[in-house]
Design an enzyme around this catalytic site. Structure first.
Site, short mmCIF file in Angstrom:
data_model
loop_
_atom_site.label_atom_id
_atom_site.label_comp_id
_atom_site.label_asym_id
_atom_site.label_seq_id
_atom_site.Cartn_x
_atom_site.Cartn_y
_atom_site.Cartn_z
N ASN A 7 0.88 -1.17 0.00
CA ASN A 7 0.00 0.00 0.00
C ASN A 7 0.92 1.23 0.00
O ASN A 7 1.47 1.60 1.03
CB ASN A 7 -0.88 -0.05 1.26
CG ASN A 7 -1.82 1.14 1.35
OD1 ASN A 7 -1.76 2.06 0.53
ND2 ASN A 7 -2.70 1.12 2.34
N ARG A 91 -2.67 -1.94 -3.45
CA ARG A 91 -3.84 -1.08 -3.30
C ARG A 91 -3.68 0.07 -4.30
O ARG A 91 -2.66 0.73 -4.32
CB ARG A 91 -3.87 -0.52 -1.88
CG ARG A 91 -4.97 0.49 -1.72
CD ARG A 91 -4.90 1.18 -0.38
NE ARG A 91 -6.00 2.10 -0.27
CZ ARG A 91 -5.93 3.26 0.36
NH1 ARG A 91 -4.80 3.63 0.92
NH2 ARG A 91 -6.98 4.03 0.44
N HIS A 181 -12.84 3.35 0.09
CA HIS A 181 -12.90 2.29 1.11
C HIS A 181 -13.61 1.04 0.58
O HIS A 181 -14.13 0.24 1.35
CB HIS A 181 -13.67 2.74 2.38
CG HIS A 181 -13.00 3.83 3.16
ND1 HIS A 181 -13.71 4.86 3.72
CD2 HIS A 181 -11.72 4.03 3.49
CE1 HIS A 181 -12.88 5.67 4.35
NE2 HIS A 181 -11.66 5.19 4.22
N HIS A 209 -17.53 2.26 7.79
CA HIS A 209 -16.07 2.25 7.98
C HIS A 209 -15.70 3.61 8.57
O HIS A 209 -15.72 4.63 7.89
CB HIS A 209 -15.36 2.04 6.63
CG HIS A 209 -13.87 2.10 6.75
ND1 HIS A 209 -13.06 1.02 6.53
CD2 HIS A 209 -13.05 3.11 7.10
CE1 HIS A 209 -11.80 1.37 6.73
NE2 HIS A 209 -11.77 2.64 7.07
N ARG A 242 -11.43 16.12 7.59
CA ARG A 242 -12.22 16.48 6.41
C ARG A 242 -13.62 16.91 6.82
O ARG A 242 -14.21 16.35 7.75
CB ARG A 242 -12.33 15.29 5.45
CG ARG A 242 -11.00 14.89 4.86
CD ARG A 242 -11.20 13.84 3.77
NE ARG A 242 -9.95 13.15 3.51
CZ ARG A 242 -9.79 11.83 3.57
NH1 ARG A 242 -10.81 11.04 3.86
NH2 ARG A 242 -8.61 11.30 3.33
N MET A 285 -9.93 10.67 17.63
CA MET A 285 -11.11 10.45 18.46
C MET A 285 -10.78 10.25 19.94
O MET A 285 -11.51 10.69 20.82
CB MET A 285 -11.90 9.25 17.91
CG MET A 285 -13.19 8.96 18.63
SD MET A 285 -14.27 10.43 18.81
CE MET A 285 -15.16 10.43 17.27
N GLY A 334 -14.90 2.79 14.53
CA GLY A 334 -16.01 1.83 14.50
C GLY A 334 -15.72 0.57 15.31
O GLY A 334 -16.59 0.01 15.97
N GLU A 335 -14.45 0.15 15.29
CA GLU A 335 -14.08 -1.09 16.00
C GLU A 335 -13.89 -0.85 17.49
O GLU A 335 -14.08 -1.75 18.30
CB GLU A 335 -12.77 -1.65 15.43
CG GLU A 335 -12.91 -2.19 14.01
CD GLU A 335 -11.57 -2.41 13.32
OE1 GLU A 335 -10.57 -2.66 14.02
OE2 GLU A 335 -11.54 -2.33 12.08
N ASN A 336 -13.49 0.39 17.85
CA ASN A 336 -13.05 0.63 19.23
C ASN A 336 -13.88 1.58 20.06
O ASN A 336 -13.86 1.49 21.29
CB ASN A 336 -11.61 1.17 19.21
CG ASN A 336 -10.62 0.14 18.72
OD1 ASN A 336 -10.42 -0.87 19.38
ND2 ASN A 336 -10.05 0.37 17.57
N GLU A 386 -8.25 -5.07 4.92
CA GLU A 386 -8.12 -4.76 3.50
C GLU A 386 -6.95 -5.51 2.88
O GLU A 386 -7.03 -5.96 1.74
CB GLU A 386 -7.91 -3.24 3.32
CG GLU A 386 -9.18 -2.46 3.60
CD GLU A 386 -8.92 -1.00 3.98
OE1 GLU A 386 -8.39 -0.77 5.08
OE2 GLU A 386 -9.24 -0.12 3.18
P1 ADP Z 1 -7.16 5.50 9.11
O1 ADP Z 1 -8.41 6.02 8.48
O2 ADP Z 1 -6.03 6.49 9.09
O3 ADP Z 1 -6.79 4.09 8.69
P2 ADP Z 1 -7.92 4.23 11.61
O4 ADP Z 1 -8.93 3.33 10.99
O5 ADP Z 1 -6.69 3.62 12.18
O6 ADP Z 1 -7.52 5.43 10.66
O7 ADP Z 1 -8.68 5.05 12.78
C1 ADP Z 1 -8.05 6.05 13.51
C2 ADP Z 1 -9.06 6.60 14.49
O8 ADP Z 1 -9.48 5.55 15.38
C3 ADP Z 1 -8.51 7.73 15.37
O9 ADP Z 1 -9.45 8.78 15.46
C4 ADP Z 1 -8.36 7.04 16.73
O10 ADP Z 1 -8.52 7.93 17.79
C5 ADP Z 1 -9.52 6.06 16.69
N1 ADP Z 1 -9.33 5.02 17.71
C6 ADP Z 1 -8.41 4.03 17.74
N2 ADP Z 1 -8.52 3.32 18.89
C7 ADP Z 1 -9.52 3.89 19.60
C8 ADP Z 1 -10.12 3.63 20.87
N3 ADP Z 1 -9.71 2.63 21.63
N4 ADP Z 1 -11.15 4.41 21.25
C9 ADP Z 1 -11.58 5.44 20.49
N5 ADP Z 1 -11.06 5.74 19.29
C10 ADP Z 1 -10.05 4.98 18.85
#
Ligand code: ADP
Length: 400
Positions: A7, A91, A181, A209, A242, A285, A334-336, A386
């Site tokens: 990538n 990618r 995405h 996403h 953005r 975040m 979304g995951e965290n 991905e």
């Molecule tokens: P990219 O779009 O650059 O690939 P990522 O998918 O890695 O970015 O997402 C980055 C975002 O995820 C950041 O805003 C980060 O703060 C947030 N993030 C990662 N871990 C956590 C967490 N445990 N709680 C809240 N936000 C999180």
């Protein structure tokens, strides 16, 4: 079969080497700050140890040479020669209207990716540099595959992808919505069906996403029928830096008032807006949540706007699909971020989305169902992958 996934960004290269038979990641890492002072390669050893090697890496070819050197080195490597790598998957950000699926890279494909540079001037050139570097370093006969961020959304119908501006601008400059995405939306919308044991051909899925950049996709019966990013990744959701959706009239107004040109305006909406622009605190975040918890009102506003925009798109896509069966969260946030998922789902009970909030607060980065058993819509977390999707497309194309 061993497949290397690359990538290539403007100043970075991320890589993963897969053994496709065992679905194992043999090596992974990345180079940062290409062409800048202090460039380095960081990677994980098989035992999990992280190694950082500094070096003067001026452009993509020397970066890839460095990576290949590490992969085959006695000290850090996991293969004895480059001939063990059967194929390379890349990618590629923008495939325009020319590509609706992944393809084996030929001279004709390369020429078409070059034609798409106008649509993604920052992204396609480093992607091409990576492809050319592999050709140079591993030989013309090493199969290479291009996997496009835009391809999955080529199934959008015209009414979803056209902008309401003169049709001649579409004909002249290919101005339309493409979406991004795509590899992630394709992976999570497929994987969530495997996880729930349902047939994708029967499901209406909203795929969210949400990372630094973010987009939602409406995936109906296995096909993307709408997505929130447009011709460029600035449309749609409020993101880290953005703006997402803005009245087009605002842009000309700001340009006039601030006496700035298109380049500066583009920098404002791409780099100084979103969570960062509203909060004045950060684009990240975790830092936004920290500021909210310590009572920062603008961080709270940024968070509320962030969640509200996602919620509105979920409603819009339920309407576009005449219903929704699954809402899937992926990407870093979304995951965290349980707080984000809670704020997004709150108030959507009327359409059958009922979160089990205890479960929501337990899940950080694992596959899991977050909705209560009775929820009509299943709310699920699926960590995106991905790179695996790129590797698996590469494998199937190379195997024919
Ligand atoms: P990219 O779009 O650059 O690939 P990522 O998918 O890695 O970015 O997402 C980055 C975002 O995820 C950041 O805003 C980060 O703060 C947030 N993030 C990662 N871990 C956590 C967490 N445990 N709680 C809240 N936000 C999180």
């Amino acid at each position: 079969m061993k497949i290397l996934v690359l990538n290539c960004g403007s100043s970075s290269i991320k890589y993963k080497l897969f053994n496709m038979k065992s679905k194992e990641v043999l090596a992974q890492g990345g180079i940062e700050k290409i062409g800048l002072k202090g460039s380095f390669l960081k990677f994980s050893m098989p035992n999990g140890d992280k190694v950082t090697l500094e070096g003067e890496i001026l452009e993509h070819q020397s970066g890839i040479e460095y990576i290949l050197g590490v992969l085959t080195s006695k000290k850090y490597g996991c293969i004895s020669s480059l001939s063990e790598i059967d194929a390379v998957g890349h990618r590629v950000v923008h495939g325009g209207e020319k590509f609706n699926k992944s393809v084996l890279i030929t001279d004709d494909v390369l020429a078409k990716v070059v034609e798409c540079i106008d649509l993604a001037p920052l992204h396609n050139p480093p992607n091409l540099a990576g492809i050319n570097a592999v050709k140079e370093l591993m030989g013309k006969d090493k199969p290479q595959v291009a996997v496009f961020d835009t391809a999955f959304h080529q199934t959008m119908p015209e009414e979803a992808y056209m902008y309401g501006i003169p049709y001649s601008l579409y004909e002249k400059y290919s101005i339309r919505r493409y979406g991004f995405h795509g590899t992630s939306h394709r992976y999570v919308s497929k994987r969530v069906c495997e996880y729930l044991g349902v047939d994708p051909q029967t499901q209406k899925i909203v795929s969210a996403h949400i990372g630094n950049g973010g987009s939602l996709a409406a995936v109906k019966y296995g096909e993307s029928i709408d997505t929130s990013m447009g011709m460029t990744p600035v449309e749609g959701l409020l993101m880290g830096t953005r703006a997402g959706d803005v009245d087009a009239g605002v842009l000309s107004y700001v340009m006039e008032k601030e006496k700035v040109g298109p380049q500066t305006m583009s920098t404002i909406v791409n780099k100084f807006s979103g969570l960062l622009g509203i909060s004045g605190v950060s684009s990240d975040m975790r830092e936004i949540r920290g500021a909210v918890d310590s009572g920062n009102k603008r961080a709270e506003l940024a968070f509320d706007m962030f969640a509200y925009r996602i919620k509105k798109y979920i409603g819009a896509y339920a309407a576009a699909m005449n219903g929704i069966d699954i809402l899937v969260f992926t990407g870093g946030i979304g995951e965290n971020s349980s707080e984000t998922r809670e704020a997004v789902c709150k108030g959507l009970e009327f359409m059958g989305i009922t979160l089990d909030n205890e479960m929501n607060y337990k899940i950080h980065g694992d596959e899991a169902i977050l909705s209560i058993p009775d929820s009509k819509v299943k709310v699920v977390v699926i960590p995106t992958d991905e790179e695996f999707m790129i590797a698996s497309d590469t494998e199937s194309i190379v195997k024919g």
